[in-house]
Design a protein around this motif. Structure first.
Motif, PDB file in Angstrom:
ATOM      1  N   PHE A 240       0.898  -1.215  -0.092  1.00 19.32           N
ATOM      2  CA  PHE A 240       0.099   0.179  -0.104  1.00 19.32           C
ATOM      3  C   PHE A 240       0.944   1.214   0.126  1.00 19.32           C
ATOM      4  N   LEU A 241       0.512   2.237  -0.967  1.00 17.71           N
ATOM      5  CA  LEU A 241       1.169   3.531  -0.950  1.00 17.71           C
ATOM      6  C   LEU A 241       0.281   4.560  -0.771  1.00 17.71           C
ATOM      7  N   ALA A 242       0.374   5.374   0.394  1.00 19.60           N
ATOM      8  CA  ALA A 242      -0.104   6.591   0.519  1.00 19.60           C
ATOM      9  C   ALA A 242       0.720   7.791   0.671  1.00 19.60           C
ATOM     10  N   GLY A 243       0.059   8.988   0.162  1.00 20.10           N
ATOM     11  CA  GLY A 243       0.728  10.054  -0.265  1.00 20.10           C
ATOM     12  C   GLY A 243       0.066  11.465   0.006  1.00 20.10           C
ATOM     13  N   GLN A 244       0.976  12.476   0.126  1.00 14.88           N
ATOM     14  CA  GLN A 244       0.585  13.880   0.368  1.00 14.88           C
ATOM     15  C   GLN A 244       0.740  14.433  -0.779  1.00 14.88           C
ATOM     16  N   ILE A 245      -0.312  15.353  -1.084  1.00  8.17           N
ATOM     17  CA  ILE A 245      -0.216  16.391  -2.219  1.00  8.17           C
ATOM     18  C   ILE A 245      -0.977  17.699  -1.957  1.00  8.17           C
ATOM     19  N   PRO A 246      -0.604  18.725  -1.940  1.00  7.14           N
ATOM     20  CA  PRO A 246      -1.270  20.144  -1.553  1.00  7.14           C
ATOM     21  C   PRO A 246      -2.681  20.034  -2.372  1.00  7.14           C
ATOM     22  N   GLU A 247      -3.556  20.681  -1.672  1.00 10.56           N
ATOM     23  CA  GLU A 247      -4.959  21.219  -2.053  1.00 10.56           C
ATOM     24  C   GLU A 247      -5.718  19.892  -2.878  1.00 10.56           C
ATOM     25  N   ASN A 248      -5.292  18.810  -2.698  1.00  7.27           N
ATOM     26  CA  ASN A 248      -5.986  17.587  -3.495  1.00  7.27           C
ATOM     27  C   ASN A 248      -6.341  17.937  -4.585  1.00  7.27           C
ATOM     28  N   ASP A 249      -5.334  18.333  -5.659  1.00  7.73           N
ATOM     29  CA  ASP A 249      -5.407  18.582  -7.092  1.00  7.73           C
ATOM     30  C   ASP A 249      -5.901  17.518  -7.856  1.00  7.73           C
ATOM     31  N   PRO A 250      -7.152  17.520  -8.249  1.00 12.62           N
ATOM     32  CA  PRO A 250      -7.785  16.194  -9.039  1.00 12.62           C
ATOM     33  C   PRO A 250      -6.865  15.792 -10.079  1.00 12.62           C
ATOM     34  N   LYS A 257      -2.470   8.231  -9.220  1.00 12.21           N
ATOM     35  CA  LYS A 257      -3.248   6.806  -9.022  1.00 12.21           C
ATOM     36  C   LYS A 257      -2.835   5.938 -10.334  1.00 12.21           C
ATOM     37  N   LYS A 258      -2.820   6.502 -11.445  1.00  5.72           N
ATOM     38  CA  LYS A 258      -2.539   5.733 -12.567  1.00  5.72           C
ATOM     39  C   LYS A 258      -0.977   5.187 -12.763  1.00  5.72           C
ATOM     40  N   ASN A 259      -0.195   5.971 -11.795  1.00  6.23           N
ATOM     41  CA  ASN A 259       1.187   5.466 -11.506  1.00  6.23           C
ATOM     42  C   ASN A 259       1.413   4.862 -10.421  1.00  6.23           C
ATOM     43  N   GLY A 260       0.207   4.141  -9.760  1.00  2.69           N
ATOM     44  CA  GLY A 260       0.369   3.288  -8.615  1.00  2.69           C
ATOM     45  C   GLY A 260       0.260   3.685  -7.344  1.00  2.69           C
ATOM     46  N   ILE A 261      -0.152   5.121  -6.942  1.00  5.55           N
ATOM     47  CA  ILE A 261      -0.240   5.603  -5.594  1.00  5.55           C
ATOM     48  C   ILE A 261      -1.655   5.077  -5.245  1.00  5.55           C
ATOM     49  N   ASP A 262      -1.951   4.625  -4.061  1.00  7.99           N
ATOM     50  CA  ASP A 262      -3.352   4.039  -3.794  1.00  7.99           C
ATOM     51  C   ASP A 262      -4.074   4.844  -2.999  1.00  7.99           C
ATOM     52  N   ALA A 263      -3.622   5.923  -2.125  1.00  7.53           N
ATOM     53  CA  ALA A 263      -4.481   6.728  -1.436  1.00  7.53           C
ATOM     54  C   ALA A 263      -3.929   8.032  -1.193  1.00  7.53           C
ATOM     55  N   PHE A 264      -4.615   9.123  -0.550  1.00  8.64           N
ATOM     56  CA  PHE A 264      -3.938  10.395  -0.354  1.00  8.64           C
ATOM     57  C   PHE A 264      -4.493  10.921   0.951  1.00  8.64           C
ATOM     58  N   MET A 265      -3.488  11.520   1.508  1.00 11.17           N
ATOM     59  CA  MET A 265      -4.121  12.117   2.993  1.00 11.17           C
ATOM     60  C   MET A 265      -4.802  13.696   2.418  1.00 11.17           C
ATOM     61  N   ASP A 266      -6.062  13.534   3.220  1.00 15.34           N
ATOM     62  CA  ASP A 266      -6.942  14.993   2.687  1.00 15.34           C
ATOM     63  C   ASP A 266      -6.553  16.171   3.503  1.00 15.34           C
ATOM     64  N   TYR A 267      -5.502  16.786   3.251  1.00 11.99           N
ATOM     65  CA  TYR A 267      -4.938  17.865   3.901  1.00 11.99           C
ATOM     66  C   TYR A 267      -6.167  19.149   3.927  1.00 11.99           C
ATOM     67  N   LYS A 268      -6.763  19.156   2.482  1.00  7.58           N
ATOM     68  CA  LYS A 268      -7.826  20.325   2.564  1.00  7.58           C
ATOM     69  C   LYS A 268      -8.992  20.069   3.430  1.00  7.58           C
ATOM     70  N   LYS A 269      -9.379  18.706   3.624  1.00  7.83           N
ATOM     71  CA  LYS A 269     -10.663  18.413   4.453  1.00  7.83           C
ATOM     72  C   LYS A 269     -10.197  18.531   5.932  1.00  7.83           C
ATOM     73  N   ALA A 270      -8.800  18.293   6.178  1.00 10.19           N
ATOM     74  CA  ALA A 270      -8.397  18.369   7.610  1.00 10.19           C
ATOM     75  C   ALA A 270      -8.423  19.945   8.190  1.00 10.19           C
ATOM     76  N   ARG A 271      -8.069  20.689   7.102  1.00 12.16           N
ATOM     77  CA  ARG A 271      -8.343  22.208   7.730  1.00 12.16           C
ATOM     78  C   ARG A 271      -9.872  22.614   7.832  1.00 12.16           C
ATOM     79  N   GLN A 272     -10.763  22.183   7.071  1.00 12.31           N
ATOM     80  CA  GLN A 272     -11.919  22.284   6.995  1.00 12.31           C
ATOM     81  C   GLN A 272     -12.514  21.661   8.313  1.00 12.31           C
ATOM     82  N   LEU A 273     -12.066  20.615   8.553  1.00  7.25           N
ATOM     83  CA  LEU A 273     -12.725  19.884   9.855  1.00  7.25           C
ATOM     84  C   LEU A 273     -12.317  20.582  11.139  1.00  7.25           C
ATOM     85  N   ARG A 274     -10.944  21.015  11.164  1.00  5.59           N
ATOM     86  CA  ARG A 274     -10.661  21.908  12.353  1.00  5.59           C
ATOM     87  C   ARG A 274     -11.301  23.070  12.679  1.00  5.59           C
ATOM     88  N   THR A 275     -11.840  23.655  11.603  1.00  8.98           N
ATOM     89  CA  THR A 275     -12.567  24.904  11.701  1.00  8.98           C
ATOM     90  C   THR A 275     -14.097  24.665  11.857  1.00  8.98           C
TER      91      THR A 275
END
Length: 507
Positions: A240-250, A257-275
């Motif tokens: 399993f490969l999980a990574g970080q990318i700014p602002e969840n650029d679609p 994902k096409k190049n094998g990364i399975d999941a992404f940490m949702d930084y944008k949502k984290a900021r929204q949740l904290r607010t």
């Protein structure tokens, strides 16, 4: 008091009614089903004093003593809360005071303060015995500030020049190269790339870990991730490969994902949740994206805290809120929406901390039973109800901090209500939203909502969340009432006999 007793009274009824949210066949476990506990190795638990040299628990920038054996000792503690995977900070050999793991000196050795390679393998083995998975962060973009390669004339082209970037993704704003004065690796250089791929394969083969977490995906060439993914998955197919990318650029996410990364940490949502959840009476509109696209959210890691940001508790306290209640509200969301919940160590005791390194405090294993019990219950529900991890989603109501949404998987349907306001809320779901003649059975607090005609009215106290299972209407359970009546009668007779005996003894 009555409201606290009511769930206890209702729970036996619910079991004997046979709560059945839907018949969903047992399926193979996937990463969507995982509950991930994220921790910093040095700041979790000291299990071996022999590697505790140069330890200073009063210095937030020094090693504090956490190690592999310490994590192993607490595996049951983590598992009992319902977590099925553990994500570790980098475990490689680091330069002096590199307690966080990002000042890498040698990719083929473990950090001596954490323990030996054998200690790490034993940790992985013991986790697997408990059906738990282990991920470790694998930094590929930089090494420590004084790495020996910097003095090797034959490796000058292993590094980028200061101020350059090795990314091919022009649509994402680039982070400054050599951030925190760390030498950035030239991942376009075949020798550098080959070294990192070989090291990654070696760790998979040697230790049996289940995945890597990866930082700053956008700073590496896309074909590097293709090579990296192919290399580790040749060693272990379901790695399993999980990574970080700014602002969840679609666009970037789809390409990765096409190049094998399975999941992404949702930084944008984290900021929204904290607010949204650090206080009450704040609209939840931002944290409920278009649920019709929820399939794309399944590969996102949802979190509130990590090693880079101040703790969620810190924000709640700043707003003069009770941290435990704020955590319950936020976790209720985290565990019931599409995506994988990722919980940072210490959240279960509402641990406080400001910016780095104040958010890297040594774990305090103190009793915070109420919040730990709540997390455990959420974990049980997520395990029992596949709709919470795999189901389609539909937002039914949202206003000023009160939200109701639906998760459906097969013929299993659940409704989640979150009242993140300072007042009791009453919401009536009109005809056509829920099938007539059913009832909603609360699985968190024991609430019960029966239809009145073709409408359902949910009344939820302030700062309370509930997970409702849709089920057939139930009448009185006569056999249960007879049995309970007999039990209470026998108990009353017992008390009377004791009282009479006590009177005779006094006489």
């Amino acid at each position: 008091m009555g409201k606290r007793v009511l769930p206890l009274v209702l729970i036996p009824f619910l079991f004997l009614y046979g709560v059945k949210a839907g018949a969903v066949e047992k399926e193979e476990r996937t990463w969507q089903d995982e509950l991930i506990y994220s921790l910093m190795v040095d700041r979790f638990n000291d299990g071996n004093e022999k590697n505790a040299k140069d330890i200073d628990v009063n210095d937030p920038k020094a090693y504090n003593g956490g190690d592999f054996r310490g994590i192993q000792e607490q595996l049951d503690y983590i598992k009992d809360m319902g977590f099925t995977a553990i994500s570790l900070s980098p475990v490689f050999d680091n330069e002096d005071r590199g307690y966080h793991g990002y000042w890498i000196r040698d990719y083929y050795k473990t950090e001596e303060h954490f323990g030996t390679m054998e200690d790490f393998k034993k940790l992985v083995k013991e986790a697997h015995k408990r059906d738990m998975k282990i991920l470790a962060e694998f930094p590929v973009n930089h090494v420590g500030p004084n790495h020996p390669w910097l003095k090797d004339s034959g490796k000058q082209d292993w590094f980028l020049e200061k101020g350059t970037s090795d990314s091919e993704n022009d649509n994402v704003e680039q982070e400054a190269s050599w951030s925190e004065n760390l030498p950035e690796l030239n991942l376009g250089n075949p020798e550098t790339r080959g070294y990192l791929l070989d090291a990654a394969k070696w760790w998979v083969r040697e230790t049996g870990i289940d995945g890597f977490s990866l930082g700053s995906l956008q700073k590496a060439p896309m074909d590097f991730w293709s090579d990296f993914s192919r290399a580790v998955k040749e060693e272990k197919q379901d790695f399993f490969l999980a990574g970080q990318i700014p602002e969840n650029d679609p666009k970037a996410i789809e390409e990765l994902k096409k190049n094998g990364i399975d999941a992404f940490m949702d930084y944008k949502k984290a900021r929204q949740l904290r607010t949204a959840f650090s206080g009450t009476d704040t609209s939840l509109e931002d944290v409920f994206p278009a649920f019709e696209k929820s399939g794309s959210s399944m590969n996102m890691g949802n979190f509130l805290d990590n090693h880079e940001m101040s703790r969620f508790t810190n924000e709640a306290v700043a707003k003069k809120q009770h941290p435990g209640t704020r955590w319950k509200m936020a976790l209720s969301y985290l565990y019931t929406v599409p995506g994988m919940p990722v919980v940072y160590y210490g959240s279960e005791i509402a641990m406080n901390g400001g910016e780095v390194p104040d958010n890297h405090q040594l774990m305090a294993f103190k009793a915070e039973k109420e919040l730990i019990d709540y997390i455990t219950k959420l974990g049980e529900l997520r395990k029992q109800l596949p709709s919470l991890s795999k189901g389609n989603s539909r937002l039914l109501y949202e206003k000023g901090g009160m939200a109701i949404f639906q998760r459906t998987y097969g013929d299993e349907t659940v409704f989640i209500a979150i009242n993140n306001t300072s007042k009791t809320q009453t919401v009536t779901l009109d005809k056509g939203i829920i099938e007539e003649g059913k009832e909603l059975r609360g699985l968190l607090t024991g609430d019960l909502v029966r239809s009145k005609g073709d409408k359902y009215t949910i009344v939820l106290d302030r700062e309370i969340a509930e997970v409702y299972a849709l089920a057939d209407k139930s009448g009185l359970n006569v056999p249960y009432l007879v049995i309970m009546g007999a039990v209470y009668t026998a108990f009353a007779v017992f008390i009377i006999l004791i009282w009479k005996r006590a009177r005779r003894n006094r006489a």
